[in-house]
Write a protein that holds these residues in place. Structure first.
Motif, short mmCIF file in Angstrom:
data_model
loop_
_atom_site.label_atom_id
_atom_site.label_comp_id
_atom_site.label_asym_id
_atom_site.label_seq_id
_atom_site.Cartn_x
_atom_site.Cartn_y
_atom_site.Cartn_z
N UNK A 49 27.27 -1.65 -2.09
CA UNK A 49 28.32 -2.37 -2.82
C UNK A 49 27.77 -3.63 -3.49
N UNK A 50 26.52 -3.99 -3.15
CA UNK A 50 25.80 -5.05 -3.86
C UNK A 50 24.71 -4.39 -4.69
N UNK A 51 24.34 -5.02 -5.79
CA UNK A 51 23.23 -4.49 -6.57
C UNK A 51 21.99 -4.45 -5.68
N UNK A 52 21.36 -3.28 -5.59
CA UNK A 52 20.27 -3.13 -4.64
C UNK A 52 19.25 -2.11 -5.11
N UNK A 53 17.99 -2.40 -4.82
CA UNK A 53 16.91 -1.43 -5.01
C UNK A 53 16.26 -1.13 -3.66
N UNK A 54 17.12 -1.01 -2.65
CA UNK A 54 16.62 -0.72 -1.30
C UNK A 54 15.96 0.65 -1.21
N UNK A 55 16.14 1.48 -2.24
CA UNK A 55 15.46 2.78 -2.23
C UNK A 55 13.95 2.62 -2.29
N UNK A 56 13.48 1.45 -2.69
CA UNK A 56 12.04 1.20 -2.76
C UNK A 56 11.45 0.76 -1.41
N UNK A 57 12.31 0.51 -0.43
CA UNK A 57 11.84 -0.07 0.83
C UNK A 57 10.90 0.84 1.63
N UNK A 58 11.16 2.14 1.74
CA UNK A 58 10.22 2.96 2.52
C UNK A 58 8.78 2.81 2.05
N UNK A 59 8.59 2.71 0.75
CA UNK A 59 7.25 2.56 0.20
C UNK A 59 6.65 1.20 0.56
N UNK A 60 7.42 0.14 0.39
CA UNK A 60 6.87 -1.20 0.63
C UNK A 60 6.68 -1.48 2.12
N UNK A 61 7.54 -0.92 2.96
CA UNK A 61 7.39 -1.13 4.40
C UNK A 61 6.16 -0.39 4.93
N UNK A 62 5.95 0.83 4.44
CA UNK A 62 4.71 1.53 4.82
C UNK A 62 3.48 0.72 4.40
N UNK A 63 3.53 0.21 3.18
CA UNK A 63 2.41 -0.59 2.69
C UNK A 63 2.21 -1.83 3.55
N UNK A 64 3.31 -2.43 3.98
CA UNK A 64 3.24 -3.66 4.79
C UNK A 64 2.57 -3.40 6.14
N UNK A 65 2.63 -2.17 6.64
CA UNK A 65 1.94 -1.85 7.89
C UNK A 65 0.44 -2.12 7.77
N UNK A 66 -0.07 -2.06 6.54
CA UNK A 66 -1.48 -2.30 6.31
C UNK A 66 -1.89 -3.75 6.45
N UNK A 67 -0.91 -4.62 6.67
CA UNK A 67 -1.22 -6.05 6.84
C UNK A 67 -1.50 -6.41 8.30
#
Length: 312
Positions: A49-67
């Motif tokens: 119900x808010x403008x959101x691009x949360x569909x991109x989160x699986x990709x960025x969270x996986x990438x963040x595991x590399x930190x």
């Protein structure tokens, strides 16, 4: 001709021979493969119900595991040999929310049917993904208990817009998939919900803990109390983590940021506390919008939430 220093594009990052990053533990699912934890991405945010691009989160969270490394200094334990099976991301329907919900439910069900892992992480997406995901676990395991970290009740009515990221728990309650007394909501924030929905949660028997309760009783104390209660009644406990439960200072990449929420340490400590229980087999992480984030702060916190769940 051979080159002394040239490597394939994107592969020139520094590598310490003694350090393994968490993303190196991920292995794509293949028939017959077994692992300790399975992850699946549900990249859907069209119901927000808010403008959101949360569909991109699986990709960025996986990438963040590399930190982060696989070694826990506090436990003096290295999880470098833990096998994390990556089932990939669901191909959502471009226009139909109902078809997307069907696809999400089917994909989680198929993941469970492989019996490849004992524990699972579901990466959203907005909070609307919890409805089909929890339904899939209910169909597989029976009576489900849910601990929901959230600033909001997410029990909005379905007349004003149908199923959204504000309705998953109303859908689960009204369809008999989840009993009211089996739902625990922690971190509900002041001036963030309508009276109607607070009253609805109470009427359904939902155990609601506000940020005031967290301050008075302590978050880990609440988690322990409710885990002990649920364990006597349910077959499996599902953790649902809406990242907007965290104060905007620690999680700026949420569609519904606000002050007065949990600190990152409070969230991580409470996840560790819950994940110790043998009935806790799965969790979802939702409401990370990478387009609103700053230096992946929120995605990195979400990755740490995953690690607190996986590395027990």
């Amino acid at each position: 001709m051979s080159f002394q220093y040239l490597k394939p594009a994107g592969s020139t990052l520094f590598k310490d021979r003694y350090t393994q990053k968490v993303d190196e533990n991920l292995q794509p699912y293949d028939q017959g493969i077994k692992g300790e934890v399975g992850i699946i991405g549900l990249p859907s945010s069209k119901s927000s119900i808010s403008l959101s691009m949360a569909q991109e989160a699986p990709k960025t969270i996986r990438k963040a595991l590399g930190a982060f490394s696989t070694y826990s200094l506090e436990k003096d334990e290295d999880y470098k040999d833990m096998k994390i099976i990556d089932f990939g991301d669901v191909a959502v329907h471009p226009t139909s929310i109902e078809e997307t919900l069907h696809r999400l439910n089917t994909s989680v069900t198929e993941m469970l049917e492989t019996k490849a892992c004992e524990k699972h992480v579901v990466i959203g997406g907005d909070h609307g993904i919890s409805y089909p995901s929890i339904e899939a676990f209910h169909n597989k395991f029976g009576r489900i208990g849910v601990i929901q970290w959230d600033a909001h009740h997410d029990v909005r009515n379905l007349k004003d817009g149908g199923r959204t990221n504000g309705t998953p728990f109303r859908s689960l309650l009204e369809e008999g998939i989840l009993n009211g007394e089996d739902l625990v909501q922690v971190g509900i924030r002041d001036f963030s919900n309508a009276k109607e929905y607070g009253d609805y949660a109470k009427k359904q028997g939902v155990h609601v803990y506000t940020m005031g309760d967290v301050e008075d009783k302590g978050l880990n104390s609440i988690i322990t109390q409710e885990m002990d209660r649920l364990a006597k009644e349910v077959h499996l406990i599902y953790l649902s983590v809406d990242m907007d439960v965290v104060d905007q200072a620690f999680a700026p990449g949420c569609p519904a940021v606000g002050p007065g929420g949990l600190t990152s340490r409070e969230l991580l400590s409470s996840i560790s506390q819950a994940a110790k229980h043998p009935l806790v087999k799965t969790m979802d992480i939702v409401e990370v919008d990478p387009s609103k984030d700053v230096r992946d702060i929120t995605s990195r916190l979400a990755a740490h939430v995953m690690m607190r769940f996986m590395f027990q």
